[in-house]
Design a protein around this motif. Structure first.
Motif, mmCIF file in Angstrom:
data_model
loop_
_atom_site.group_PDB
_atom_site.id
_atom_site.type_symbol
_atom_site.label_atom_id
_atom_site.label_comp_id
_atom_site.label_asym_id
_atom_site.label_seq_id
_atom_site.Cartn_x
_atom_site.Cartn_y
_atom_site.Cartn_z
ATOM 1 N N SER A 1 58.338 79.165 91.029
ATOM 2 C CA SER A 1 58.698 78.531 92.298
ATOM 3 C C SER A 1 59.855 79.264 92.977
ATOM 4 N N THR B 1 58.324 82.452 94.488
ATOM 5 C CA THR B 1 57.427 82.085 95.585
ATOM 6 C C THR B 1 58.214 81.697 96.825
ATOM 7 N N ASN B 2 59.250 80.887 96.648
ATOM 8 C CA ASN B 2 60.079 80.460 97.781
ATOM 9 C C ASN B 2 60.849 81.634 98.376
ATOM 10 N N LYS C 1 58.321 83.610 100.480
ATOM 11 C CA LYS C 1 57.970 82.847 101.686
ATOM 12 C C LYS C 1 59.110 82.860 102.694
ATOM 13 N N ARG C 2 60.316 82.664 102.204
ATOM 14 C CA ARG C 2 61.493 82.632 103.075
ATOM 15 C C ARG C 2 61.724 83.994 103.729
ATOM 16 N N SER D 1 58.910 84.885 106.316
ATOM 17 C CA SER D 1 58.994 84.018 107.499
ATOM 18 C C SER D 1 59.930 84.574 108.561
ATOM 19 N N LYS E 1 50.271 82.334 108.251
ATOM 20 C CA LYS E 1 50.410 81.073 107.521
ATOM 21 C C LYS E 1 50.639 81.309 106.030
ATOM 22 N N LYS E 2 49.938 82.281 105.479
ATOM 23 C CA LYS E 2 50.048 82.546 104.052
ATOM 24 C C LYS E 2 51.145 83.578 103.820
ATOM 25 N N ARG E 3 52.184 83.174 103.102
ATOM 26 C CA ARG E 3 53.311 84.073 102.862
ATOM 27 C C ARG E 3 53.690 83.982 101.373
ATOM 28 N N SER E 4 52.808 84.455 100.535
ATOM 29 C CA SER E 4 52.973 84.339 99.089
ATOM 30 C C SER E 4 53.144 85.714 98.445
#
Length: 294
Positions: free
Chosen positions: A218, A221-222, A225-226, A229, A235-238
């Motif tokens: 997690s 992943t965060n 994504k951060r 962004s 939409k998908k930012r993994s």
């Protein structure tokens, strides 16, 4: 021992599947068993027929599950019944008469090279150990194409600075070597120096938090994504998007498909070939935008 438990033991100790993969198999089998118990009561595997499994598939579709998820569940059941056949617990496999729902082909999401340049060169990751580590995590995904589980599973002994290569442990505990260049080598060396100052007592994990513990799924992943962004609006930012970006970038720069397959750790070349469709879709967009008669 229950038949399901025997199958799980077989996956874990004979097939050497990871704990996560085994959990999926167990959950998929339990899902079917719960459906059968609710519909007709408790049945043995030999009493389950194709019609009952088809009804289960329809119920999954009604719940809105993707075809890929349903196909994975059916694959788990097929493996289970093959195991039971070998053990002589059933006489036939009802899955042979069940047709899987067709999957909608979804092209991998990836970032353009210009976007990745902005992510790596223009993003402020902060100063000190944390900034150095966070930037290296993003760089590592993009430069090596490794999976999330592979990155957080890296130990110090997996990184060979003298040979400029990283040993990663992929799906089903299969190991492969990934080379890296001088730029990544410098970044990793700087990170290791900062890390050793911040956390002299730590686990063997290559990537750690300030307290010396390894990074969680997690957390990474965060972080991805951060970071993404700040630059892109997809939409998908993994982390897997960065893996797709690695493969697409390699292909766009004339890397052979077989080489990309080995670097990604794919078992089948067919899995890697999806990136040829991705690059072709990008070519179509350029053509449609640029040609007056497109």
């Amino acid at each position: 021992m229950l038949l399901t438990d025997a199958f799980i033991e077989y996956l874990r100790y004979e097939r050497n599947y990871s704990a996560g993969t085994v959990a999926y198999y167990k959950a998929d089998i339990q899902d079917l068993q719960d459906f059968i118990e609710e519909k007709v009561g408790d049945l043995t595997p030999s009493e389950v027929d194709a019609e009952l499994i088809r009804e289960w598939v329809i119920s999954l579709m009604d719940k809105g599950l993707l075809a890929s998820t349903i196909n994975r569940k059916l694959s788990s059941l097929r493996s289970y019944y093959k195991f039971l056949l070998r053990k002589g617990e059933v006489d036939s496999d009802p899955l042979r008469r069940v047709v899987a729902p067709k999957k909608k082909k979804v092209l991998p999401v990836f970032l353009k090279e210009s976007d990745m340049d902005r992510v790596l060169d223009d993003t402020d990751f902060g100063e000190g150990f944390k900034g150095c580590r966070d930037r290296l995590v993003i760089e590592m995904f993009y430069v090596t194409g490794m999976r999330l589980a592979e990155l957080i599973g890296l130990d110090d002994g997996d990184v060979d600075f003298s040979l400029s290569q990283i040993k990663v442990t992929g799906k089903r505990n299969k190991q492969r070597l990934i080379p890296f260049g001088e730029e990544l080598k410098v970044m990793m060396s700087e990170y290791v120096n900062r890390r050793n100052e911040v956390a002299p007592v730590r686990s063997n994990a290559f990537f750690i938090r300030e307290n010396g513990e390894c990074l969680s799924r997690s957390f990474v992943t965060n972080l991805v994504k951060r970071t993404l962004s700040k630059v892109v609006a997809i939409k998908k930012r993994s982390p897997h998007v960065l893996r797709h970006t690695f493969a697409t970038t390699m292909l766009n720069h004339d890397a052979k498909l077989v080489a990309i397959k080995e670097l990604l750790g794919h078992e089948s070349l067919a899995t890697t070939e999806v990136y040829t469709h991705t690059t072709f879709e990008e070519l179509k967009k350029v053509y449609n935008q640029a040609h007056p008669r497109a």
